[in-house]
Design a protein around this motif. Structure first.
Motif, mmCIF file in Angstrom:
data_model
loop_
_atom_site.group_PDB
_atom_site.id
_atom_site.type_symbol
_atom_site.label_atom_id
_atom_site.label_comp_id
_atom_site.label_asym_id
_atom_site.label_seq_id
_atom_site.Cartn_x
_atom_site.Cartn_y
_atom_site.Cartn_z
ATOM 1 N N ARG A 161 7.944 8.382 20.317
ATOM 2 C CA ARG A 161 7.908 9.590 21.145
ATOM 3 C C ARG A 161 6.471 10.062 21.348
ATOM 4 O O ARG A 161 6.104 10.501 22.444
ATOM 5 C CB ARG A 161 8.757 10.685 20.493
ATOM 6 N N ALA A 162 5.671 9.975 20.304
ATOM 7 C CA ALA A 162 4.265 10.369 20.427
ATOM 8 C C ALA A 162 3.541 9.468 21.422
ATOM 9 O O ALA A 162 2.772 9.951 22.273
ATOM 10 C CB ALA A 162 3.587 10.311 19.060
ATOM 11 N N ILE A 163 3.776 8.168 21.340
ATOM 12 C CA ILE A 163 3.121 7.232 22.253
ATOM 13 C C ILE A 163 3.518 7.514 23.697
ATOM 14 O O ILE A 163 2.685 7.504 24.610
ATOM 15 C CB ILE A 163 3.467 5.779 21.862
ATOM 16 N N GLN A 164 4.793 7.775 23.910
ATOM 17 C CA GLN A 164 5.266 8.072 25.270
ATOM 18 C C GLN A 164 4.607 9.340 25.819
ATOM 19 O O GLN A 164 4.199 9.394 26.989
ATOM 20 C CB GLN A 164 6.788 8.209 25.268
ATOM 21 N N ARG A 165 4.486 10.361 24.991
ATOM 22 C CA ARG A 165 3.861 11.607 25.436
ATOM 23 C C ARG A 165 2.366 11.421 25.673
ATOM 24 O O ARG A 165 1.809 11.992 26.627
ATOM 25 C CB ARG A 165 4.110 12.700 24.397
ATOM 26 N N LEU A 166 1.715 10.640 24.825
ATOM 27 C CA LEU A 166 0.289 10.361 25.030
ATOM 28 C C LEU A 166 0.073 9.602 26.335
ATOM 29 O O LEU A 166 -0.881 9.871 27.068
ATOM 30 C CB LEU A 166 -0.263 9.559 23.849
ATOM 31 N N HIS A 167 0.958 8.659 26.615
ATOM 32 C CA HIS A 167 0.864 7.897 27.860
ATOM 33 C C HIS A 167 0.954 8.828 29.065
ATOM 34 O O HIS A 167 0.215 8.679 30.044
ATOM 35 C CB HIS A 167 1.982 6.858 27.897
ATOM 36 N N ALA A 168 1.831 9.819 28.988
ATOM 37 C CA ALA A 168 1.987 10.771 30.088
ATOM 38 C C ALA A 168 0.735 11.611 30.294
ATOM 39 O O ALA A 168 0.476 12.097 31.403
ATOM 40 C CB ALA A 168 3.185 11.676 29.826
ATOM 41 N N LEU A 169 -0.075 11.744 29.239
ATOM 42 C CA LEU A 169 -1.325 12.506 29.331
ATOM 43 C C LEU A 169 -2.514 11.634 29.715
ATOM 44 O O LEU A 169 -3.639 12.126 29.804
ATOM 45 C CB LEU A 169 -1.616 13.214 28.005
ATOM 46 N N GLY A 170 -2.278 10.346 29.908
ATOM 47 C CA GLY A 170 -3.345 9.461 30.337
ATOM 48 C C GLY A 170 -4.079 8.730 29.233
ATOM 49 O O GLY A 170 -5.097 8.074 29.488
ATOM 50 N N VAL A 171 -3.589 8.812 28.012
ATOM 51 C CA VAL A 171 -4.203 8.062 26.911
ATOM 52 C C VAL A 171 -3.795 6.595 27.050
ATOM 53 O O VAL A 171 -2.609 6.300 27.285
ATOM 54 C CB VAL A 171 -3.753 8.626 25.551
ATOM 55 N N PRO A 172 -4.733 5.645 26.924
ATOM 56 C CA PRO A 172 -4.367 4.230 27.071
ATOM 57 C C PRO A 172 -3.559 3.726 25.873
ATOM 58 O O PRO A 172 -4.101 3.501 24.787
ATOM 59 C CB PRO A 172 -5.718 3.522 27.174
ATOM 60 N N SER A 225 -20.332 2.680 23.077
ATOM 61 C CA SER A 225 -20.160 3.473 21.857
ATOM 62 C C SER A 225 -19.772 4.910 22.212
ATOM 63 O O SER A 225 -18.904 5.503 21.556
ATOM 64 C CB SER A 225 -21.454 3.459 21.040
ATOM 65 N N ARG A 226 -20.408 5.456 23.252
ATOM 66 C CA ARG A 226 -20.024 6.799 23.703
ATOM 67 C C ARG A 226 -18.590 6.808 24.203
ATOM 68 O O ARG A 226 -17.826 7.745 23.928
ATOM 69 C CB ARG A 226 -20.983 7.269 24.805
ATOM 70 N N ARG A 227 -18.220 5.773 24.928
ATOM 71 C CA ARG A 227 -16.852 5.686 25.452
ATOM 72 C C ARG A 227 -15.836 5.644 24.308
ATOM 73 O O ARG A 227 -14.773 6.270 24.383
ATOM 74 C CB ARG A 227 -16.740 4.437 26.333
ATOM 75 N N LEU A 228 -16.189 4.935 23.252
ATOM 76 C CA LEU A 228 -15.299 4.835 22.096
ATOM 77 C C LEU A 228 -15.141 6.196 21.418
ATOM 78 O O LEU A 228 -14.020 6.608 21.079
ATOM 79 C CB LEU A 228 -15.857 3.810 21.101
ATOM 80 N N GLY A 229 -16.252 6.907 21.201
ATOM 81 C CA GLY A 229 -16.158 8.218 20.575
ATOM 82 C C GLY A 229 -15.367 9.197 21.417
ATOM 83 O O GLY A 229 -14.554 9.979 20.894
ATOM 84 N N ALA A 230 -15.587 9.172 22.737
ATOM 85 C CA ALA A 230 -14.844 10.061 23.632
ATOM 86 C C ALA A 230 -13.355 9.732 23.610
ATOM 87 O O ALA A 230 -12.502 10.636 23.686
ATOM 88 C CB ALA A 230 -15.400 9.949 25.056
ATOM 89 N N LEU A 231 -13.019 8.450 23.501
ATOM 90 C CA LEU A 231 -11.614 8.048 23.452
ATOM 91 C C LEU A 231 -10.934 8.608 22.210
ATOM 92 O O LEU A 231 -9.823 9.161 22.294
ATOM 93 C CB LEU A 231 -11.501 6.522 23.474
ATOM 94 N N LEU A 232 -11.575 8.484 21.057
ATOM 95 C CA LEU A 232 -10.949 9.011 19.847
ATOM 96 C C LEU A 232 -10.842 10.534 19.910
ATOM 97 O O LEU A 232 -9.846 11.113 19.455
ATOM 98 C CB LEU A 232 -11.732 8.580 18.607
ATOM 99 N N GLY A 233 -11.843 11.190 20.481
ATOM 100 C CA GLY A 233 -11.738 12.636 20.670
ATOM 101 C C GLY A 233 -10.569 13.002 21.564
ATOM 102 O O GLY A 233 -9.854 13.977 21.305
ATOM 103 N N LEU A 234 -10.363 12.220 22.624
ATOM 104 C CA LEU A 234 -9.213 12.442 23.506
ATOM 105 C C LEU A 234 -7.907 12.267 22.748
ATOM 106 O O LEU A 234 -6.965 13.055 22.912
ATOM 107 C CB LEU A 234 -9.282 11.472 24.686
ATOM 108 N N VAL A 235 -7.826 11.239 21.923
ATOM 109 C CA VAL A 235 -6.613 11.013 21.128
ATOM 110 C C VAL A 235 -6.304 12.233 20.270
ATOM 111 O O VAL A 235 -5.166 12.718 20.222
ATOM 112 C CB VAL A 235 -6.778 9.751 20.251
#
Length: 337
Positions: A70-81, A123-133
């Motif tokens: 359920r968490a993965i499905q909701r994250l997907h709806a928010l645009g998280v890869p 590296s910046r993209r990676l940090g921003a991704l984890l922050g988004l998560v």
């Protein structure tokens, strides 16, 4: 039996019968990477899927897997890869067959990238991704009650070291790994004795985190992250500790140091995306440093579980604790400066 022992092939036909028009099975090939559960590339006449067999006892029950899904499905709806599980004909995403839990996901074409393969921009993209998560998990997960996260007790660690030393010295035939293990255990015992007064107090700030964010759980397509996978450790922890812990895996070098300029780029991007301040990162650096000083999971696997699959990680991981202690201020500055 070693944890790496082979198991029976998954029940592909029984699983596919649960889905609407998944195609006829052509092949089911194990994915070699991954230590806790089992994964397969399942090819059918209608395409490719990732078949996951949940085996890790703490997270392999149906209710826990459903919560992850359920968490993965909701994250997907928010645009998280992510790669959301595929529902079967009844709408279920978990198939329980002969007492085992399975899930079918879309197959994501991509590859893993370690920190050495990332540029400063990557590296910046990676940090921003984890922050988004972390910010998205705060939106999609239920409220949590803060609890105190205690740090490792060095007196208990000394006892662990003594047990592992006895096992490493008794191993026959003895090899170079055993020699290195003995050296690192003795070295760590001295370091802990010298730094026992720096044990961090319990931490209470927590948030929902992936729980196992490292290169083998992130797929790239070109320079862009394509999917964060393996959400088995989803839980509540001090969120900045996950950021530090992930960097210590992504950016560790073979000799045990960290690529600090990449760490700096990553950490600044994470702080911006997660809304974390320097003090939060500095406290996390201290706690994860202490965690590393007290952690011997690779040696526990080798000597107590008779599982050597993690052995290749030991030289760099064990050297990192020593290097981090020596370069403590520089590491703090990279994360919080």
């Amino acid at each position: 039996m070693p944890r790496s022992s082979a198991t029976a092939a998954p029940p592909v036909s029984a699983l596919l019968r649960r889905y609407d028009n998944p195609g006829e099975p052509l092949s089911c090939v194990p994915v070699t990477q991954g230590l806790l559960n089992r994964g397969y590339r399942l090819a059918t006449t209608h395409g490719a899927y990732f078949l996951k067999q949940h085996l890790d006892a703490p997270t392999a029950d149906r209710a826990t897997i459903v919560r992850q899904h359920r968490a993965i499905q909701r994250l997907h709806a928010l645009g998280v890869p992510v790669a959301p599980p595929l529902p079967d004909a009844e709408g279920d995403t978990v198939a329980e067959i002969d007492g085992r839990c399975y899930a079918l996901h879309p197959w994501v074409d991509g590859r893993h990238r370690a920190g050495a393969q990332l540029s400063a921009a990557g590296s910046r993209r990676l940090g921003a991704l984890l922050g988004l998560v972390h910010t998205c998990l705060a939106q999609v997960m239920e409220p949590h009650h803060d609890r105190r996260h205690r740090s490792a007790d060095p007196e208990q660690t000394f006892r662990v070291i003594d047990r592992l030393l006895a096992l490493a010295r008794a191993r026959r035939p003895r090899d170079a790994f055993d020699e290195l293990a003995e050296h690192r255990l003795l070295e760590r015992r001295r370091l802990l004795a010298d730094h026992a007064h720096r044990r961090p107090p319990p931490a209470s700030a927590g948030g929902w985190v992936h729980g196992d964010f490292h290169p083998l759980n992130l797929l790239y397509r070109g320079a862009e992250p394509a999917a964060i996978i393996d959400w088995d450790r989803l839980g509540v922890q001090p969120r900045a500790e996950e950021a530090v812990r992930a960097a210590a895996i992504f950016f560790v070098q073979p000799a045990g140091g960290l690529e600090l300029e990449k760490v700096r780029a990553y950490a600044r991007a994470y702080r911006r995306a997660a809304g974390a301040d320097p003090a939060e990162l500095a406290a996390a650096v201290h706690r994860v440093w202490w965690e590393r000083l007290n952690d011997f999971w690779i040696l526990r696997w080798r000597y107590q579980l008779h599982d050597s699959r993690a052995d290749p990680q030991f030289p760099a991981a064990s050297a990192l604790a020593v290097w981090w202690t020596r370069e403590y201020e520089a590491v703090c500055d990279a994360f919080a400066g």
